[in-house]
Design an enzyme around this catalytic site. Structure first.
Site, PDB file in Angstrom:
ATOM      1  N   GLU A 105      42.048  48.664  46.865  1.00  0.00           N
ATOM      2  CA  GLU A 105      42.908  47.583  47.331  1.00  0.00           C
ATOM      3  C   GLU A 105      44.293  47.691  46.720  1.00  0.00           C
ATOM      4  O   GLU A 105      44.429  47.997  45.536  1.00  0.00           O
ATOM      5  CB  GLU A 105      42.318  46.246  46.925  1.00  0.00           C
ATOM      6  CG  GLU A 105      41.096  45.902  47.721  1.00  0.00           C
ATOM      7  CD  GLU A 105      40.517  44.568  47.303  1.00  0.00           C
ATOM      8  OE1 GLU A 105      39.701  44.048  48.045  1.00  0.00           O
ATOM      9  OE2 GLU A 105      40.899  44.073  46.233  1.00  0.00           O
ATOM     10  N   CYS A 153      50.469  45.120  43.309  1.00  0.00           N
ATOM     11  CA  CYS A 153      49.287  45.097  42.452  1.00  0.00           C
ATOM     12  C   CYS A 153      48.445  46.306  42.856  1.00  0.00           C
ATOM     13  O   CYS A 153      47.925  46.358  43.983  1.00  0.00           O
ATOM     14  CB  CYS A 153      48.537  43.787  42.678  1.00  0.00           C
ATOM     15  SG  CYS A 153      47.022  43.666  41.746  1.00  0.00           S
ATOM     16  N   CYS A 204      34.650  50.361  39.530  1.00  0.00           N
ATOM     17  CA  CYS A 204      34.939  50.178  38.110  1.00  0.00           C
ATOM     18  C   CYS A 204      33.650  50.384  37.325  1.00  0.00           C
ATOM     19  O   CYS A 204      32.569  50.005  37.784  1.00  0.00           O
ATOM     20  CB  CYS A 204      35.465  48.770  37.858  1.00  0.00           C
ATOM     21  SG  CYS A 204      36.087  48.533  36.175  1.00  0.00           S
ATOM     22  N   CYS A 261      32.288  43.360  33.978  1.00  0.00           N
ATOM     23  CA  CYS A 261      32.693  41.979  33.700  1.00  0.00           C
ATOM     24  C   CYS A 261      31.961  41.077  34.690  1.00  0.00           C
ATOM     25  O   CYS A 261      32.032  41.284  35.902  1.00  0.00           O
ATOM     26  CB  CYS A 261      34.204  41.852  33.826  1.00  0.00           C
ATOM     27  SG  CYS A 261      35.062  43.028  32.759  1.00  0.00           S
ATOM     28  N   CYS A 289      33.737  39.364  37.807  1.00  0.00           N
ATOM     29  CA  CYS A 289      34.663  40.154  38.627  1.00  0.00           C
ATOM     30  C   CYS A 289      33.940  40.813  39.794  1.00  0.00           C
ATOM     31  O   CYS A 289      32.868  41.399  39.618  1.00  0.00           O
ATOM     32  CB  CYS A 289      35.319  41.221  37.747  1.00  0.00           C
ATOM     33  SG  CYS A 289      36.392  42.336  38.673  1.00  0.00           S
ATOM     34  N   CYS A 307      36.776  38.960  47.512  1.00  0.00           N
ATOM     35  CA  CYS A 307      37.203  39.882  46.470  1.00  0.00           C
ATOM     36  C   CYS A 307      37.431  39.182  45.158  1.00  0.00           C
ATOM     37  O   CYS A 307      36.682  39.298  44.209  1.00  0.00           O
ATOM     38  CB  CYS A 307      38.472  40.587  46.921  1.00  0.00           C
ATOM     39  SG  CYS A 307      39.383  41.227  45.548  1.00  0.00           S
TER      40      CYS A 307
HETATM   41  N1  SAH Z   1      40.455  46.353  34.328  1.00  0.00           N
HETATM   42  C1  SAH Z   1      41.723  45.758  34.119  1.00  0.00           C
HETATM   43  C2  SAH Z   1      42.535  45.573  35.389  1.00  0.00           C
HETATM   44  C3  SAH Z   1      41.837  45.064  36.616  1.00  0.00           C
HETATM   45  S1  SAH Z   1      41.325  43.377  36.661  1.00  0.00           S
HETATM   46  C4  SAH Z   1      41.575  44.444  33.369  1.00  0.00           C
HETATM   47  O1  SAH Z   1      40.451  44.010  33.174  1.00  0.00           O
HETATM   48  O2  SAH Z   1      42.576  43.880  32.939  1.00  0.00           O
HETATM   49  C5  SAH Z   1      42.817  42.462  36.619  1.00  0.00           C
HETATM   50  C6  SAH Z   1      42.650  41.043  36.098  1.00  0.00           C
HETATM   51  O3  SAH Z   1      41.950  40.220  37.033  1.00  0.00           O
HETATM   52  C7  SAH Z   1      41.898  40.928  34.805  1.00  0.00           C
HETATM   53  O4  SAH Z   1      42.547  40.003  33.946  1.00  0.00           O
HETATM   54  C8  SAH Z   1      40.564  40.344  35.252  1.00  0.00           C
HETATM   55  O5  SAH Z   1      39.899  39.710  34.201  1.00  0.00           O
HETATM   56  C9  SAH Z   1      41.018  39.402  36.338  1.00  0.00           C
HETATM   57  N2  SAH Z   1      39.966  38.974  37.279  1.00  0.00           N
HETATM   58  C10 SAH Z   1      38.876  39.639  37.666  1.00  0.00           C
HETATM   59  N3  SAH Z   1      38.173  38.914  38.560  1.00  0.00           N
HETATM   60  C11 SAH Z   1      38.847  37.760  38.758  1.00  0.00           C
HETATM   61  C12 SAH Z   1      38.657  36.624  39.582  1.00  0.00           C
HETATM   62  N4  SAH Z   1      37.605  36.533  40.395  1.00  0.00           N
HETATM   63  N5  SAH Z   1      39.592  35.628  39.540  1.00  0.00           N
HETATM   64  C13 SAH Z   1      40.664  35.733  38.738  1.00  0.00           C
HETATM   65  N6  SAH Z   1      40.919  36.789  37.944  1.00  0.00           N
HETATM   66  C14 SAH Z   1      40.008  37.792  37.947  1.00  0.00           C
END
Ligand code: SAH
Length: 349
Positions: free
Chosen positions: A94, A107, A114, A118, A121, A340
Protein backbone atom coordinates in the site's frame (compact mmCIF):
# COMPACT_ATOMS: atom_id res chain seq x y z
CA UNK A 1 16.04 -18.13 -25.02
CA UNK A 2 14.23 -16.68 -22.03
CA UNK A 3 16.57 -14.44 -20.15
CA UNK A 4 15.79 -13.07 -16.72
CA UNK A 5 17.18 -9.58 -17.02
CA UNK A 6 18.19 -7.46 -14.08
CA UNK A 7 16.41 -4.25 -13.27
CA UNK A 8 18.85 -1.57 -14.37
CA UNK A 9 18.15 0.26 -11.14
CA UNK A 10 19.72 -2.48 -9.08
CA UNK A 11 23.12 -1.28 -10.38
CA UNK A 12 25.14 1.27 -8.44
CA UNK A 13 26.68 4.15 -10.36
CA UNK A 14 30.04 2.34 -10.25
CA UNK A 15 28.47 -0.82 -11.62
CA UNK A 16 26.93 1.22 -14.45
CA UNK A 17 30.33 2.73 -15.26
CA UNK A 18 31.80 -0.76 -15.31
CA UNK A 19 29.07 -1.98 -17.63
CA UNK A 20 29.67 0.85 -20.11
CA UNK A 21 33.45 0.29 -20.00
CA UNK A 22 33.08 -3.42 -20.65
CA UNK A 23 30.71 -2.73 -23.52
CA UNK A 24 33.24 -0.41 -25.14
CA UNK A 25 31.11 2.68 -24.49
CA UNK A 26 32.22 5.86 -22.84
CA UNK A 27 32.02 5.93 -19.06
CA UNK A 28 30.33 9.34 -18.83
CA UNK A 29 27.21 7.70 -20.27
CA UNK A 30 26.81 6.03 -16.87
CA UNK A 31 26.27 9.39 -15.21
CA UNK A 32 23.67 10.33 -17.82
CA UNK A 33 21.84 7.06 -17.29
CA UNK A 34 22.02 7.48 -13.51
CA UNK A 35 20.38 10.89 -13.82
CA UNK A 36 17.66 9.58 -16.10
CA UNK A 37 16.92 6.86 -13.58
CA UNK A 38 17.09 8.68 -10.28
CA UNK A 39 16.67 12.38 -11.06
CA UNK A 40 14.19 12.28 -13.91
CA UNK A 41 12.56 9.01 -12.81
CA UNK A 42 12.14 7.63 -16.33
CA UNK A 43 10.61 4.19 -16.62
CA UNK A 44 11.81 3.14 -20.09
CA UNK A 45 15.03 3.24 -22.08
CA UNK A 46 13.40 5.17 -24.92
CA UNK A 47 12.92 8.15 -22.63
CA UNK A 48 16.72 8.50 -22.33
CA UNK A 49 16.82 10.84 -25.27
CA UNK A 50 20.44 11.96 -25.04
CA UNK A 51 21.63 8.39 -25.65
CA UNK A 52 22.08 7.06 -29.16
CA UNK A 53 19.66 4.48 -30.44
CA UNK A 54 22.37 1.81 -30.33
CA UNK A 55 23.20 2.59 -26.71
CA UNK A 56 19.55 2.33 -25.79
CA UNK A 57 19.37 -1.01 -27.61
CA UNK A 58 22.40 -2.22 -25.69
CA UNK A 59 20.67 -1.35 -22.42
CA UNK A 60 17.43 -3.02 -23.49
CA UNK A 61 19.29 -6.22 -24.35
CA UNK A 62 20.84 -6.38 -20.92
CA UNK A 63 18.39 -4.83 -18.50
CA UNK A 64 14.77 -4.12 -17.88
CA UNK A 65 12.52 -2.04 -15.62
CA UNK A 66 10.52 -3.96 -13.06
CA UNK A 67 7.74 -1.47 -12.60
CA UNK A 68 4.95 -1.23 -10.11
CA UNK A 69 1.39 -0.61 -11.12
CA UNK A 70 -1.57 0.90 -9.32
CA UNK A 71 -4.06 -1.92 -9.08
CA UNK A 72 -6.72 -0.13 -7.05
CA UNK A 73 -7.05 3.51 -6.16
CA UNK A 74 -9.40 4.70 -3.44
CA UNK A 75 -10.10 8.35 -2.72
CA UNK A 76 -11.36 9.35 0.68
CA UNK A 77 -13.78 12.20 1.33
CA UNK A 78 -10.92 13.97 3.13
CA UNK A 79 -8.75 13.76 0.02
CA UNK A 80 -6.53 10.87 1.12
CA UNK A 81 -5.66 8.54 -1.75
CA UNK A 82 -4.88 4.95 -0.96
CA UNK A 83 -3.24 2.84 -3.63
CA UNK A 84 -3.00 -0.91 -3.71
CA UNK A 85 0.20 -1.22 -5.67
CA UNK A 86 1.02 -4.38 -7.58
CA UNK A 87 4.71 -5.27 -7.79
CA UNK A 88 6.34 -7.04 -10.73
CA UNK A 89 6.01 -10.46 -9.06
CA UNK A 90 2.28 -10.05 -8.40
CA UNK A 91 2.56 -9.18 -4.70
CA UNK A 92 0.92 -6.07 -3.25
CA UNK A 93 1.78 -3.20 -0.97
CA UNK A 94 0.00 0.00 0.00
CA UNK A 95 1.09 3.52 -0.77
CA UNK A 96 -0.94 6.44 0.49
CA UNK A 97 -1.11 10.12 -0.35
CA UNK A 98 -2.16 12.30 2.57
CA UNK A 99 -3.00 15.89 1.72
CA UNK A 100 -3.14 18.70 4.25
CA UNK A 101 -3.28 22.42 3.75
CA UNK A 102 0.47 22.73 3.63
CA UNK A 103 1.69 19.29 2.76
CA UNK A 104 1.42 16.38 0.42
CA UNK A 105 2.75 13.38 2.32
CA UNK A 106 3.61 9.98 0.90
CA UNK A 107 3.14 7.08 3.28
CA UNK A 108 5.24 4.28 1.79
CA UNK A 109 5.76 0.57 2.43
CA UNK A 110 9.12 -1.09 2.99
CA UNK A 111 8.19 -4.79 2.96
CA UNK A 112 5.50 -7.01 1.48
CA UNK A 113 3.67 -8.01 4.65
CA UNK A 114 5.47 -7.86 7.98
CA UNK A 115 7.32 -10.33 10.17
CA UNK A 116 6.33 -8.64 13.41
CA UNK A 117 3.07 -9.49 15.05
CA UNK A 118 1.76 -6.35 16.68
CA UNK A 119 -1.60 -7.54 17.87
CA UNK A 120 -3.52 -4.38 16.88
CA UNK A 121 -2.12 -4.06 13.34
CA UNK A 122 -3.77 -5.38 10.20
CA UNK A 123 -0.47 -5.98 8.40
CA UNK A 124 0.57 -8.50 11.03
CA UNK A 125 -1.98 -10.89 9.56
CA UNK A 126 0.01 -10.86 6.32
CA UNK A 127 3.21 -12.83 6.69
CA UNK A 128 6.35 -11.06 5.60
CA UNK A 129 6.87 -12.25 2.06
CA UNK A 130 9.85 -10.20 1.01
CA UNK A 131 11.71 -6.94 1.29
CA UNK A 132 11.08 -4.19 -1.20
CA UNK A 133 14.02 -3.22 -3.39
CA UNK A 134 15.29 0.38 -3.35
CA UNK A 135 13.59 1.13 -6.68
CA UNK A 136 10.26 -0.24 -5.43
CA UNK A 137 10.43 2.19 -2.51
CA UNK A 138 11.59 5.03 -4.75
CA UNK A 139 8.79 4.32 -7.27
CA UNK A 140 6.13 4.72 -4.58
CA UNK A 141 7.48 8.21 -3.90
CA UNK A 142 7.42 9.05 -7.61
CA UNK A 143 3.86 7.72 -7.86
CA UNK A 144 2.59 9.82 -4.96
CA UNK A 145 4.35 12.89 -6.36
CA UNK A 146 2.58 12.35 -9.71
CA UNK A 147 -0.76 11.92 -7.94
CA UNK A 148 -0.10 15.10 -5.92
CA UNK A 149 0.32 17.02 -9.16
CA UNK A 150 -2.58 15.33 -10.89
CA UNK A 151 -5.16 15.56 -8.09
CA UNK A 152 -4.00 18.55 -6.06
CA UNK A 153 -1.76 20.53 -8.39
CA UNK A 154 0.97 20.26 -5.76
CA UNK A 155 4.17 18.26 -5.51
CA UNK A 156 5.12 15.93 -2.73
CA UNK A 157 6.54 17.60 0.37
CA UNK A 158 7.03 14.81 2.95
CA UNK A 159 7.64 11.08 3.14
CA UNK A 160 6.85 8.76 6.03
CA UNK A 161 7.82 5.09 6.25
CA UNK A 162 4.56 4.11 7.91
CA UNK A 163 3.11 1.77 5.33
CA UNK A 164 3.50 -1.98 5.37
CA UNK A 165 6.53 -3.56 6.93
CA UNK A 166 9.26 -2.76 9.39
CA UNK A 167 11.77 -0.48 7.64
CA UNK A 168 14.67 -1.36 9.94
CA UNK A 169 14.33 -5.04 8.99
CA UNK A 170 15.01 -3.95 5.40
CA UNK A 171 17.81 -1.65 6.45
CA UNK A 172 20.08 -1.58 3.39
CA UNK A 173 17.33 -1.16 0.82
CA UNK A 174 15.50 1.51 2.80
CA UNK A 175 18.68 3.53 3.26
CA UNK A 176 19.64 3.07 -0.36
CA UNK A 177 16.17 4.30 -1.46
CA UNK A 178 16.48 7.31 0.85
CA UNK A 179 19.88 8.04 -0.75
CA UNK A 180 18.27 8.18 -4.18
CA UNK A 181 15.39 10.27 -2.87
CA UNK A 182 17.64 12.82 -1.15
CA UNK A 183 20.64 12.87 -3.55
CA UNK A 184 20.85 16.13 -5.56
CA UNK A 185 21.44 13.80 -8.52
CA UNK A 186 18.30 11.99 -7.47
CA UNK A 187 15.00 13.54 -6.37
CA UNK A 188 16.74 16.09 -4.15
CA UNK A 189 14.18 15.94 -1.35
CA UNK A 190 15.52 17.16 2.00
CA UNK A 191 16.07 14.38 4.58
CA UNK A 192 14.38 16.68 7.09
CA UNK A 193 11.14 15.89 5.28
CA UNK A 194 11.51 12.15 5.68
CA UNK A 195 10.46 10.17 8.76
CA UNK A 196 11.28 6.55 9.36
CA UNK A 197 8.86 4.85 11.73
CA UNK A 198 9.96 1.72 13.57
CA UNK A 199 8.90 -0.61 16.36
CA UNK A 200 12.31 0.28 17.79
CA UNK A 201 15.16 -2.17 17.31
CA UNK A 202 18.00 -0.91 19.54
CA UNK A 203 20.90 -2.40 17.57
CA UNK A 204 19.65 -0.87 14.34
CA UNK A 205 18.77 2.49 15.91
CA UNK A 206 22.40 2.66 17.03
CA UNK A 207 23.53 1.65 13.56
CA UNK A 208 21.50 4.47 12.01
CA UNK A 209 23.13 6.90 14.41
CA UNK A 210 26.58 5.53 13.49
CA UNK A 211 25.69 5.82 9.82
CA UNK A 212 24.93 9.50 10.47
CA UNK A 213 21.53 9.45 8.81
CA UNK A 214 19.83 12.82 8.50
CA UNK A 215 16.16 11.87 8.38
CA UNK A 216 13.75 11.89 11.33
CA UNK A 217 13.05 8.97 13.61
CA UNK A 218 9.66 7.96 14.97
CA UNK A 219 9.23 5.04 17.36
CA UNK A 220 5.94 3.21 17.82
CA UNK A 221 5.81 2.97 21.58
CA UNK A 222 2.13 2.45 22.53
CA UNK A 223 3.06 1.66 26.12
CA UNK A 224 5.91 2.60 28.42
CA UNK A 225 5.07 -0.31 30.69
CA UNK A 226 7.09 -3.41 29.94
CA UNK A 227 4.38 -6.10 30.31
CA UNK A 228 1.80 -4.12 28.37
CA UNK A 229 4.10 -3.39 25.49
CA UNK A 230 5.04 -7.09 25.42
CA UNK A 231 1.38 -7.95 24.87
CA UNK A 232 0.79 -5.29 22.23
CA UNK A 233 4.00 -5.93 20.29
CA UNK A 234 5.12 -9.44 21.25
CA UNK A 235 7.80 -10.02 18.66
CA UNK A 236 9.24 -6.55 18.74
CA UNK A 237 9.39 -6.92 22.46
CA UNK A 238 11.03 -10.32 22.51
CA UNK A 239 14.28 -8.83 21.29
CA UNK A 240 13.88 -5.45 22.97
CA UNK A 241 13.09 -4.32 26.43
CA UNK A 242 12.29 -0.73 27.24
CA UNK A 243 15.61 -0.22 28.96
CA UNK A 244 17.58 -1.17 25.83
CA UNK A 245 15.24 0.87 23.68
CA UNK A 246 15.73 3.93 25.83
CA UNK A 247 19.47 3.47 25.81
CA UNK A 248 19.54 3.26 22.02
CA UNK A 249 17.46 6.44 21.80
CA UNK A 250 19.89 8.24 24.10
CA UNK A 251 22.69 7.04 21.85
CA UNK A 252 20.79 8.30 18.78
CA UNK A 253 20.33 11.72 20.34
CA UNK A 254 23.94 11.98 21.51
CA UNK A 255 25.20 11.14 18.03
CA UNK A 256 22.70 12.95 15.78
CA UNK A 257 21.36 15.72 18.00
CA UNK A 258 17.93 14.88 16.64
CA UNK A 259 14.88 14.49 18.87
CA UNK A 260 12.49 11.56 18.56
CA UNK A 261 8.78 11.25 18.00
CA UNK A 262 6.84 8.58 19.83
CA UNK A 263 3.74 7.25 18.14
CA UNK A 264 1.16 6.21 20.64
CA UNK A 265 -2.35 4.81 20.34
CA UNK A 266 -4.59 4.88 23.41
CA UNK A 267 -7.01 1.97 23.66
CA UNK A 268 -9.94 1.67 25.96
CA UNK A 269 -9.23 -0.55 28.95
CA UNK A 270 -5.69 -1.25 27.78
CA UNK A 271 -3.51 1.81 28.27
CA UNK A 272 -5.96 4.60 29.06
CA UNK A 273 -5.23 5.23 32.75
CA UNK A 274 -3.33 7.99 34.48
CA UNK A 275 -0.74 5.41 35.48
CA UNK A 276 -0.07 4.66 31.79
CA UNK A 277 0.17 8.35 30.93
CA UNK A 278 2.62 9.01 33.77
CA UNK A 279 4.78 6.06 32.71
CA UNK A 280 4.94 7.57 29.22
CA UNK A 281 5.81 11.02 30.56
CA UNK A 282 8.60 9.46 32.60
CA UNK A 283 9.92 7.48 29.64
CA UNK A 284 9.97 10.64 27.53
CA UNK A 285 12.00 12.46 30.14
CA UNK A 286 15.37 11.08 29.12
CA UNK A 287 15.81 12.82 25.76
CA UNK A 288 13.95 15.49 23.77
CA UNK A 289 10.84 13.84 22.48
CA UNK A 290 7.51 14.67 20.96
CA UNK A 291 4.46 12.48 21.30
CA UNK A 292 1.96 11.87 18.52
CA UNK A 293 -1.22 10.43 19.93
CA UNK A 294 -2.71 8.52 17.04
CA UNK A 295 -6.36 7.75 16.64
CA UNK A 296 -6.94 4.04 16.22
CA UNK A 297 -8.25 2.74 12.94
CA UNK A 298 -10.26 -0.31 13.97
CA UNK A 299 -9.53 -3.62 12.32
CA UNK A 300 -12.46 -5.87 11.47
CA UNK A 301 -13.59 -7.79 14.53
CA UNK A 302 -10.51 -6.82 16.49
CA UNK A 303 -10.73 -6.46 20.27
CA UNK A 304 -9.15 -3.00 20.32
CA UNK A 305 -11.28 0.11 20.75
CA UNK A 306 -10.19 3.72 20.59
CA UNK A 307 -10.07 5.28 24.08
CA UNK A 308 -12.40 8.09 25.06
CA UNK A 309 -11.64 11.74 24.39
CA UNK A 310 -11.21 12.30 28.12
CA UNK A 311 -8.39 9.77 28.25
CA UNK A 312 -6.72 11.38 25.25
CA UNK A 313 -6.91 14.82 26.88
CA UNK A 314 -5.73 13.39 30.19
CA UNK A 315 -2.60 12.09 28.43
CA UNK A 316 -2.08 15.43 26.70
CA UNK A 317 -2.37 17.30 29.99
CA UNK A 318 0.06 15.04 31.83
CA UNK A 319 2.60 15.15 29.01
CA UNK A 320 2.34 18.89 28.51
CA UNK A 321 2.73 19.49 32.23
CA UNK A 322 6.13 17.87 31.83
CA UNK A 323 6.90 20.15 28.88
CA UNK A 324 6.51 17.40 26.27
CA UNK A 325 5.07 18.57 22.95
CA UNK A 326 2.00 16.45 22.28
CA UNK A 327 -0.10 16.34 19.15
CA UNK A 328 -3.32 14.50 18.56
CA UNK A 329 -3.66 13.05 15.09
CA UNK A 330 -7.06 12.38 13.72
CA UNK A 331 -7.46 9.38 11.52
CA UNK A 332 -7.23 10.17 7.81
CA UNK A 333 -8.92 8.27 5.07
CA UNK A 334 -10.94 6.22 7.50
CA UNK A 335 -13.82 5.77 5.10
CA UNK A 336 -11.58 3.96 2.62
CA UNK A 337 -9.45 2.19 5.14
CA UNK A 338 -11.87 -0.12 6.84
CA UNK A 339 -10.04 -3.36 6.22
CA UNK A 340 -6.59 -2.02 6.71
CA UNK A 341 -6.25 0.33 9.53
CA UNK A 342 -2.63 0.95 10.04
CA UNK A 343 -1.97 3.67 7.54
CA UNK A 344 -2.10 7.28 7.15
CA UNK A 345 -3.27 8.92 10.30
CA UNK A 346 -0.13 10.10 11.87
CA UNK A 347 1.17 12.88 9.72
CA UNK A 348 0.70 16.52 10.41
CA UNK A 349 0.51 19.57 8.30
N1 SAH B 1 6.70 -1.08 11.42
C1 SAH B 1 6.77 0.33 11.55
C2 SAH B 1 6.06 1.08 10.44
C3 SAH B 1 4.72 0.59 9.99
S1 SAH B 1 3.33 0.81 11.06
C4 SAH B 1 6.26 0.77 12.91
O1 SAH B 1 5.76 -0.07 13.64
O2 SAH B 1 6.42 1.93 13.27
C5 SAH B 1 3.13 2.54 11.17
C6 SAH B 1 2.40 3.00 12.42
O3 SAH B 1 1.01 2.64 12.38
C7 SAH B 1 2.92 2.42 13.70
O4 SAH B 1 2.99 3.43 14.70
C8 SAH B 1 1.84 1.42 14.09
O5 SAH B 1 1.87 1.12 15.45
C9 SAH B 1 0.60 2.16 13.65
N2 SAH B 1 -0.60 1.33 13.48
C10 SAH B 1 -0.68 0.04 13.13
N3 SAH B 1 -1.97 -0.35 13.06
C11 SAH B 1 -2.73 0.73 13.36
C12 SAH B 1 -4.13 0.98 13.43
N4 SAH B 1 -5.01 0.01 13.16
N5 SAH B 1 -4.55 2.24 13.75
C13 SAH B 1 -3.66 3.21 13.99
N6 SAH B 1 -2.32 3.05 13.92
C14 SAH B 1 -1.86 1.81 13.62
Amino acid sequence: MFQNKRDIRSLSQDALIEFFRESGEQAFRAKQVYQWLWQKSVQSFDQMTNLSKSTRELLKENFEFKLLKVDLLHRSKDGTIKNAVKLHDGTFVESVLIPTEKRITACVSSQVGCSLDCTFCATSALKRMRNLSPDEIYDQVVLINQQGNEYFDRSLTNIVFMGMGEPLLNYQNVLSAIDKITDPNGLGISPKRITLSTVGIPKLIKKMADDAVRFNLAVSLHSAIEEKRAKLMPLAHRSTNLFDLRQSLQYWYAKTGKSITFEYVIWKGINDTEFDAKALAKFCGVIPTKVNIIQYNPIDNGPYIQASQESVFMYKRILENKGIITTIRLSRGQDIDAACGQLANKVGG
